[in-house]
Design a protein around this motif. Structure first.
Motif, PDB file in Angstrom:
ATOM      1  N   ASN A 101       0.835  -1.211   0.000  1.00  0.00           N
ATOM      2  CA  ASN A 101       0.000   0.000   0.000  1.00  0.00           C
ATOM      3  C   ASN A 101       0.866   1.257   0.000  1.00  0.00           C
ATOM      4  N   ALA A 102       1.977   1.195   0.722  1.00  0.00           N
ATOM      5  CA  ALA A 102       2.904   2.330   0.755  1.00  0.00           C
ATOM      6  C   ALA A 102       3.476   2.593  -0.638  1.00  0.00           C
ATOM      7  N   ALA A 103       3.818   1.510  -1.363  1.00  0.00           N
ATOM      8  CA  ALA A 103       4.339   1.646  -2.727  1.00  0.00           C
ATOM      9  C   ALA A 103       3.287   2.238  -3.662  1.00  0.00           C
ATOM     10  N   ALA A 104       2.017   1.808  -3.511  1.00  0.00           N
ATOM     11  CA  ALA A 104       0.925   2.344  -4.330  1.00  0.00           C
ATOM     12  C   ALA A 104       0.734   3.836  -4.074  1.00  0.00           C
ATOM     13  N   GLY A 105       0.810   4.239  -2.806  1.00  0.00           N
ATOM     14  CA  GLY A 105       0.682   5.658  -2.463  1.00  0.00           C
ATOM     15  C   GLY A 105       1.813   6.487  -3.025  1.00  0.00           C
ATOM     16  N   LEU A 169       8.725  16.703  -6.526  1.00  0.00           N
ATOM     17  CA  LEU A 169       8.735  15.252  -6.795  1.00  0.00           C
ATOM     18  C   LEU A 169       9.600  14.509  -5.774  1.00  0.00           C
ATOM     19  N   LEU A 170      10.763  15.085  -5.457  1.00  0.00           N
ATOM     20  CA  LEU A 170      11.664  14.469  -4.480  1.00  0.00           C
ATOM     21  C   LEU A 170      11.034  14.408  -3.092  1.00  0.00           C
ATOM     22  N   ARG A 171      10.124  15.340  -2.833  1.00  0.00           N
ATOM     23  CA  ARG A 171       9.415  15.338  -1.556  1.00  0.00           C
ATOM     24  C   ARG A 171       8.237  14.367  -1.583  1.00  0.00           C
ATOM     25  N   GLU A 172       7.435  14.442  -2.656  1.00  0.00           N
ATOM     26  CA  GLU A 172       6.180  13.697  -2.706  1.00  0.00           C
ATOM     27  C   GLU A 172       6.356  12.180  -2.815  1.00  0.00           C
ATOM     28  N   VAL A 173       7.216  11.733  -3.757  1.00  0.00           N
ATOM     29  CA  VAL A 173       7.306  10.291  -4.034  1.00  0.00           C
ATOM     30  C   VAL A 173       7.800   9.497  -2.819  1.00  0.00           C
ATOM     31  N   PRO A 174       8.960   9.838  -2.217  1.00  0.00           N
ATOM     32  CA  PRO A 174       9.344   9.093  -1.002  1.00  0.00           C
ATOM     33  C   PRO A 174       8.455   9.448   0.186  1.00  0.00           C
ATOM     34  N   TYR A 176       5.228  10.159   0.357  1.00  0.00           N
ATOM     35  CA  TYR A 176       3.954   9.449   0.415  1.00  0.00           C
ATOM     36  C   TYR A 176       4.127   7.945   0.602  1.00  0.00           C
ATOM     37  N   PHE A 177       5.325   7.441   0.368  1.00  0.00           N
ATOM     38  CA  PHE A 177       5.616   6.061   0.760  1.00  0.00           C
ATOM     39  C   PHE A 177       5.509   5.944   2.280  1.00  0.00           C
ATOM     40  N   PHE A 178       6.119   6.895   2.982  1.00  0.00           N
ATOM     41  CA  PHE A 178       6.060   6.909   4.444  1.00  0.00           C
ATOM     42  C   PHE A 178       4.674   7.312   4.948  1.00  0.00           C
ATOM     43  N   PHE A 179       3.994   8.166   4.186  1.00  0.00           N
ATOM     44  CA  PHE A 179       2.657   8.641   4.540  1.00  0.00           C
ATOM     45  C   PHE A 179       1.661   7.481   4.591  1.00  0.00           C
ATOM     46  N   PHE A 180       1.535   6.770   3.463  1.00  0.00           N
ATOM     47  CA  PHE A 180       0.610   5.643   3.413  1.00  0.00           C
ATOM     48  C   PHE A 180       1.129   4.453   4.215  1.00  0.00           C
ATOM     49  N   GLY A 181       2.449   4.269   4.226  1.00  0.00           N
ATOM     50  CA  GLY A 181       3.039   3.184   5.007  1.00  0.00           C
ATOM     51  C   GLY A 181       2.783   3.366   6.497  1.00  0.00           C
ATOM     52  N   GLY A 182       3.018   4.580   6.988  1.00  0.00           N
ATOM     53  CA  GLY A 182       2.774   4.881   8.403  1.00  0.00           C
ATOM     54  C   GLY A 182       1.306   4.742   8.764  1.00  0.00           C
ATOM     55  N   TYR A 183       0.437   5.199   7.863  1.00  0.00           N
ATOM     56  CA  TYR A 183      -1.009   5.102   8.084  1.00  0.00           C
ATOM     57  C   TYR A 183      -1.457   3.645   8.170  1.00  0.00           C
ATOM     58  N   GLU A 184      -1.016   2.826   7.207  1.00  0.00           N
ATOM     59  CA  GLU A 184      -1.431   1.418   7.179  1.00  0.00           C
ATOM     60  C   GLU A 184      -0.841   0.636   8.355  1.00  0.00           C
ATOM     61  N   LEU A 185       0.412   0.906   8.711  1.00  0.00           N
ATOM     62  CA  LEU A 185       1.027   0.239   9.871  1.00  0.00           C
ATOM     63  C   LEU A 185       0.279   0.575  11.153  1.00  0.00           C
ATOM     64  N   CYS A 214       4.978  10.927   9.763  1.00  0.00           N
ATOM     65  CA  CYS A 214       6.043  10.141   9.104  1.00  0.00           C
ATOM     66  C   CYS A 214       6.505  10.820   7.825  1.00  0.00           C
ATOM     67  N   LEU A 215       5.544  11.327   7.046  1.00  0.00           N
ATOM     68  CA  LEU A 215       5.870  12.006   5.788  1.00  0.00           C
ATOM     69  C   LEU A 215       6.827  13.170   6.039  1.00  0.00           C
ATOM     70  N   TRP A 216       6.444  14.059   6.960  1.00  0.00           N
ATOM     71  CA  TRP A 216       7.225  15.290   7.136  1.00  0.00           C
ATOM     72  C   TRP A 216       8.574  15.052   7.794  1.00  0.00           C
ATOM     73  N   ILE A 217       8.643  14.104   8.701  1.00  0.00           N
ATOM     74  CA  ILE A 217       9.947  13.792   9.318  1.00  0.00           C
ATOM     75  C   ILE A 217      10.912  13.279   8.257  1.00  0.00           C
ATOM     76  N   ALA A 218      10.392  12.475   7.319  1.00  0.00           N
ATOM     77  CA  ALA A 218      11.241  11.852   6.296  1.00  0.00           C
ATOM     78  C   ALA A 218      11.748  12.851   5.255  1.00  0.00           C
ATOM     79  N   VAL A 219      10.919  13.813   4.869  1.00  0.00           N
ATOM     80  CA  VAL A 219      11.283  14.646   3.701  1.00  0.00           C
ATOM     81  C   VAL A 219      11.347  16.146   3.998  1.00  0.00           C
ATOM     82  N   TYR A 220      11.361  16.527   5.256  1.00  0.00           N
ATOM     83  CA  TYR A 220      11.299  17.957   5.571  1.00  0.00           C
ATOM     84  C   TYR A 220      12.427  18.786   4.944  1.00  0.00           C
ATOM     85  N   PRO A 221      13.683  18.332   4.975  1.00  0.00           N
ATOM     86  CA  PRO A 221      14.747  19.131   4.343  1.00  0.00           C
ATOM     87  C   PRO A 221      14.492  19.403   2.857  1.00  0.00           C
TER      88      PRO A 221
END
Length: 293
Positions: A101-105, A169-174, A176-185, A214-221
């Protein structure tokens, strides 16, 4: 599709109304970290200098961006889940794992970026216009959505709206992996062996908030660099992602890339929690309608 767009409209409006002051503080602190000591200092100075309306600069493009992004994101999410099912070779009704699901997101976010980048550029410029004038980078700023749009077209043409696209793109693609992954977990944790569809609003709210965090911690920079490119390009030619990233680290230090993280985390938890509650309940209504035919 209609229900998902309605959800995006309702969720987007709630997200922007409640979260816009925190988002404004984030952009101001990202682009001009030397002007503010922290979130409280940013709020106090903004109120003293511009008034309460200063917290809601860029609200219209923020609303458009939020609705457009979430509409495309969630419509493409279902489509991308089917692509993942084909890749892994399972039936179209098979439940995907949290990782799948994280990959799909992550795939879906690439489509959302195309509608997000132009509206976010206008939003960021309006939010940091006061600081651009205070710092002397521009003499006279644009105070309306139309004046910013007109300025972009006159200076850079239609492609000017896609300044910061690679950063987005560098922010969104990785992200949202953490976004949907964190949500589903998180949903898996709260479900404790039961079906995730049985979860109530509180677990969904907490799961959505966790996914957003999870999203913002991962890609904030990456987001910090994107904001600088989109805002500072008002004053003239701005270097690309790597050039801006290296300049910030060399001249201001690594911590400058995390300026404004606190208001972002507050906003992310509240806004994304509400968004996923709206999404899941509207999806249930949609599925019931489909089953009734």
């Amino acid at each position: 599709a209609t229900l998902l767009i309605s959800t995006a409209c309702l969720g987007g409006t709630a997200c922007v109304v409640t979260g816009q002051p925190f988002d404004t503080a984030k952009v101001k602190m990202q682009t001009f970290p030397d002007m503010y000591k922290g979130i409280v200092d940013c709020f106090v100075k903004t109120y003293k200098q511009v008034g309460f309306r200063g917290f809601y600069k860029g609200t219209t493009p923020a609303l458009v961006a939020n609705i457009a992004e979430n509409s495309v994101l969630f419509m493409c999410y279902g489509f991308c889940q089917q692509i993942v099912r084909r890749i892994v070779g399972v039936d179209r009704k098979t439940k995907l794992s949290d990782l799948q699901n994280a990959a799909a997101g992550s795939f879906a976010s690439a489509f959302a970026t195309l509608v997000l980048c132009p509206t976010e550029l206008v939003k960021c410029r309006l939010q940091a216009m006061h600081e651009m004038q205070l710092s002397g980078k521009i003499i006279q700023g644009h105070n309306t959505v139309w004046s910013v749009v007109k300025g972009v077209i006159q200076k850079d043409g239609p492609l000017g709206f896609y300044r910061g696209l690679s950063s987005t793109l560098l922010r969104e693609v990785p992200g949202y992996f953490f976004f949907f992954g964190g949500y589903e977990l998180s949903r898996t944790f709260f479900a404790s062996g039961r079906s995730k569809d049985e979860l109530g609003p509180i677990p969904l709210l907490l799961s959505g908030g966790f996914g957003g965090s999870c999203l913002w911690i991962a890609v904030y920079p990456v987001d910090c660099v994107k904001s600088r490119i989109q805002v500072l390009s008002m004053a003239g030619k701005q270097t690309g992602f790597m050039g801006t990233f290296v300049t910030v680290v060399r001249t201001e230090g690594v911590l400058a890339l995390y300026s404004g993280l606190k208001p972002t985390m507050i906003r992310a938890f509240l806004a994304n929690g509400a968004l996923f509650v709206a999404y899941e309940y509207s999806r249930k209504v949609m599925m019931k309608q489909i089953d009734s035919y």
